[in-house]
Design an enzyme around this catalytic site. Structure first.
Site, PDB file in Angstrom:
ATOM      1  CB  ALA A   1      -0.923   0.017   1.216  1.00 23.99           C
TER       2      ALA A   1
ATOM      3  CG  LEU B   1       1.558   5.892  -5.509  1.00 18.42           C
ATOM      4  CD1 LEU B   1       2.607   6.543  -4.615  1.00 18.42           C
ATOM      5  CD2 LEU B   1       0.900   6.959  -6.398  1.00 18.42           C
TER       6      LEU B   1
ATOM      7  CD  GLU C   1      -2.203  -3.094  -6.676  1.00 19.28           C
ATOM      8  OE1 GLU C   1      -0.968  -3.281  -6.570  1.00 19.28           O
ATOM      9  OE2 GLU C   1      -2.737  -1.989  -6.467  1.00 19.28           O
TER      10      GLU C   1
END
Length: 237
Positions: free
Chosen positions: A90, A103, A110
């Site tokens: 994360a 990012l 996901e």
């Protein structure tokens, strides 16, 4: 990345594999630098026979390639409809274990994999722990390439600063799904994540956003001190 961060990521990843993965599991395999250590540890334990009959669904082409190189068996949703456990990283974790992810550019896959998993273990170093989402990292928003130009002004109307993600060559970054990503900066952080998520995902042309609200069941945190701390949903602040 500092040396301590790399060591902390490895410690968190190894702890997660050693304490949460059991033989026979079907896993969601996340994306990113911390998950690289997860794959490394999975491969080690498969090779020694400590784990058997493990297979996973990767959340990105990069993870798929790395897992295959390490000899980790892979599946698709043609093979299984649900997963025992998802292990992922994360970009931010708040006190309620809500997350910002994406990012690495894999937020859509996901979230699909996380939603198909009975539980989700998140592995991070302590720099990813924040008092409020949006204070450390921008919120990724994946959009279709058709009409992508229409979203910038609309996102600004929400009070954010959207930046189209680009490659080192200056070209728009293209996700594994063939889409573009806006990185949305919140000057004061995200005060109401549920409202923001609903508003963004209701926009025509938006595929998904990087808010993962209520997905994580445990967060394994590698500390600069070398310790590993585990937070669970029941321990919310």
């Amino acid at each position: 990345m500092g040396d301590w961060q790399s060591a902390a990521k490895r410690a968190a990843a190894y702890y997660a594999v050693d304490h949460f993965v059991q033989s026979g599991m079907r896993l969601g395999l996340g994306t990113g630098s911390t998950v690289a250590f997860v794959l490394e540890r999975l491969a080690q334990r498969l090779q020694t026979g400590d784990l058997r009959d493990i297979a996973g669904i990767p959340t990105s082409e990069a993870t798929a390639q790395r897992a295959q190189a390490l000899g980790i068996p892979l599946l698709s949703f043609d093979d299984v409809q649900s997963l025992d456990l998802c292990i992922d990283g994360a970009d931010e974790v708040d006190p309620s274990l809500n997350l910002v992810k994406g990012l690495g550019g894999a937020l859509v896959r996901e979230k699909i994999v996380a939603s198909a998993s009975r539980s989700m273990v998140v592995v991070v170093d302590e720099s990813k722990i924040v008092p409020k989402l949006g204070t450390r990292a921008p919120l990724p928003v994946e959009v279709l390439t058709f009409g992508w130009q229409l979203h910038e002004a609309w996102l600004r109307s929400l009070g954010v600063e959207p930046v189209l993600r680009r490659t080192a060559q200056g070209e728009p970054f293209v996700s594994d799904n063939g889409n573009y990503i806006y990185d949305c900066h919140f000057p004061q952080g995200i005060d109401d994540p549920m409202r923001v998520e609903a508003a963004i995902n209701n926009r025509p042309g938006v595929v998904e956003n990087g808010l993962f609200l209520g997905y994580a069941t445990q967060v394994v945190i590698g500390m600069e001190s070398g310790d590993v701390v585990v937070k669970r949903v029941a321990e919310e602040a």
